[in-house]
Design a protein around this motif. Structure first.
Motif, short mmCIF file in Angstrom:
data_model
loop_
_atom_site.label_atom_id
_atom_site.label_comp_id
_atom_site.label_asym_id
_atom_site.label_seq_id
_atom_site.Cartn_x
_atom_site.Cartn_y
_atom_site.Cartn_z
N THR A 134 40.62 10.09 47.55
CA THR A 134 40.50 10.05 49.38
C THR A 134 39.12 9.48 49.47
N LEU A 135 37.63 9.73 48.34
CA LEU A 135 36.58 9.10 49.13
C LEU A 135 36.28 7.43 48.51
N GLU A 136 35.83 7.16 49.45
CA GLU A 136 35.68 5.59 49.06
C GLU A 136 34.12 5.76 49.13
N SER A 161 35.50 7.85 62.74
CA SER A 161 37.16 8.38 62.07
C SER A 161 36.61 8.17 60.93
N GLN A 162 35.75 7.48 60.20
CA GLN A 162 35.40 8.14 58.86
C GLN A 162 34.67 9.35 58.18
N ILE A 163 34.00 9.97 59.38
CA ILE A 163 33.50 11.11 58.95
C ILE A 163 35.04 12.26 59.04
N GLN A 164 35.89 11.89 59.91
CA GLN A 164 36.61 12.71 60.37
C GLN A 164 37.54 12.41 58.54
N LEU A 165 37.89 11.71 58.14
CA LEU A 165 38.20 11.73 56.76
C LEU A 165 37.97 12.06 55.73
N LEU A 166 36.55 12.20 55.82
CA LEU A 166 36.04 12.66 54.46
C LEU A 166 36.20 14.39 54.58
N GLU A 167 35.81 14.86 56.47
CA GLU A 167 36.32 16.65 56.57
C GLU A 167 37.15 16.43 55.96
N GLN A 168 38.42 16.19 56.41
CA GLN A 168 39.96 16.18 55.79
C GLN A 168 40.08 16.16 54.55
N SER A 169 39.26 15.36 54.09
CA SER A 169 39.66 15.28 52.35
C SER A 169 38.74 17.02 51.85
N CYS A 170 37.60 17.25 51.99
CA CYS A 170 37.25 18.44 51.47
C CYS A 170 37.87 19.08 51.99
N ASN A 171 38.51 19.42 53.32
CA ASN A 171 38.37 19.93 53.71
C ASN A 171 37.80 21.10 54.46
N LYS A 172 36.56 20.66 55.03
CA LYS A 172 35.18 21.64 55.06
C LYS A 172 34.87 20.28 55.90
N LYS A 173 34.27 21.16 57.21
CA LYS A 173 33.45 20.93 58.68
C LYS A 173 32.38 20.63 57.81
N LEU A 174 31.66 19.30 57.90
CA LEU A 174 30.45 18.55 57.63
C LEU A 174 29.18 18.28 58.26
N PHE A 175 29.39 18.23 59.97
CA PHE A 175 28.23 18.47 60.75
C PHE A 175 29.27 19.37 61.87
N HIS A 176 27.51 20.07 62.30
CA HIS A 176 27.94 20.57 63.89
C HIS A 176 27.85 19.45 64.99
N ARG A 177 28.44 19.70 65.51
CA ARG A 177 28.56 18.95 66.82
C ARG A 177 27.26 19.18 67.58
N LEU A 178 26.36 18.65 68.21
CA LEU A 178 25.36 19.25 69.57
C LEU A 178 25.19 18.45 70.29
N PRO A 179 24.47 18.67 71.41
CA PRO A 179 24.91 18.20 73.00
C PRO A 179 23.70 16.83 72.54
#
Length: 304
Positions: free
Chosen positions: A4-6, A38-56
């Protein structure tokens, strides 16, 4: 996960990491922000990990995101390397290292060099001239990519491919040749052997041959650094030399030097030599193949 990685999503991830913001990454990449999200969400789904903390005010990588970044950079760099390698097949560029006898370069390689480097303007040559022993040693130590030598070194770690059989002749000036013919070698004082010095393979064979022809042993020999100097010194009548026939072709045609009768035919098989375990880069491979093709297609000389 791998399927699923590209590359596009990984580039987006690294841009977000660098900019610290989805919106700034989108602006830099020329995307709308929703595409980046959308692309970051797909990556997070692929590795089943949260990759970024969303900050203000932007984003910050999680521990998984920092780990993911290490491999994303390697993945992207590998992609760039693959892209460059494939492009090099059509437009090779880079540096190659070649060693050769100076005399062979002057007499046999000038036309090839001109046509090759006119065609491949982004290939750069580092050229070493020297004697066979030096060239072989530098190839074995991987200082040179390959070399051209007059004798098969017969080393287990090297590959030798013949290019051309070089006919050798003993030459002297017209006056000296006449003197030798009339007086004989033994009665002609002051004759010396002219060449490239005792480390040259021509030198050893030349001394042996001249002794067979009647020249007394222990004669003085003089070495010069270039083919042009050898030609001039022989033409001036200062000695005799064993040289490739092509070296003195002009002087032979003009009659300023004479090819002396020899008791036997002498030839050297020049060839290209490389290390079995040395991996040639793309420019070296292109040059190597072109050189072999060039000599295999020469019709004006006797092939191997």
């Amino acid at each position: 996960m791998l399927e699923t990685l590209e590359g596009r999503s990984l580039l987006t991830f690294l841009t977000v990491l660098e900019e610290g913001s989805f919106s700034r990454a989108a602006e830099k990449l020329g995307y709308v922000q929703s595409t980046v999200t959308s692309q970051i969400q797909l990556l997070e789904q692929s590795c089943n990990k949260k990759l970024f903390h969303r900050l203000p005010r932007g984003v910050k990588p999680t521990e998984a995101g920092e780990q993911f970044a290490l491999y994303a950079r390697k993945f992207v760099q590998l992609g760039y390397s693959l892209e460059e390698a494939l492009e090099n097949l059509d437009h090779p560029r880079g540096t190659m290292r070649l060693g050769s006898l100076e005399s062979f370069l002057v007499t046999r390689m000038s036309d090839f060099m001109h046509s090759f480097f006119t065609k491949y303007t982004e290939i750069h040559l580092l050229l070493e001239t020297g004697f066979q022993a030096d060239i072989v040693e530098q190839i074995q130590s991987h200082v040179l990519d390959f070399g051209i030598v007059p004798v098969d070194p017969k080393k287990e770690d090297l590959i030798f491919e013949p290019l051309i059989e070089e006919e050798m002749i003993v030459v002297a000036s017209k006056n000296l040749a006449r003197l030798i013919e009339n007086e004989g070698w033994e009665n002609t004082s002051g004759i010396q052997m002219i060449g490239f010095g005792s480390r040259c393979v021509y030198h050893t064979e030349g001394l042996k041959l001249l002794n067979e022809m009647g020249l007394p042993s222990g004669i003085r020999s003089t070495g010069f650094a270039s083919t042009e100097l050898v030609r001039q010194v022989v033409t001036c009548g200062l000695g005799v030399a064993l040289v490739p026939k092509i070296t003195m072709a002009q002087e032979l045609a003009e009659g300023s030097v004479i090819s002396l009768p020899m008791p036997r035919k002498v030839t050297f098989v020049h060839g290209i030599v490389r290390h079995k375990k040395h991996v040639l880069n793309t420019p070296s491979k292109v040059f190597y193949r072109a050189l072999i093709e060039y000599f295999s297609n020469r019709t004006s000389i006797e092939p191997i």
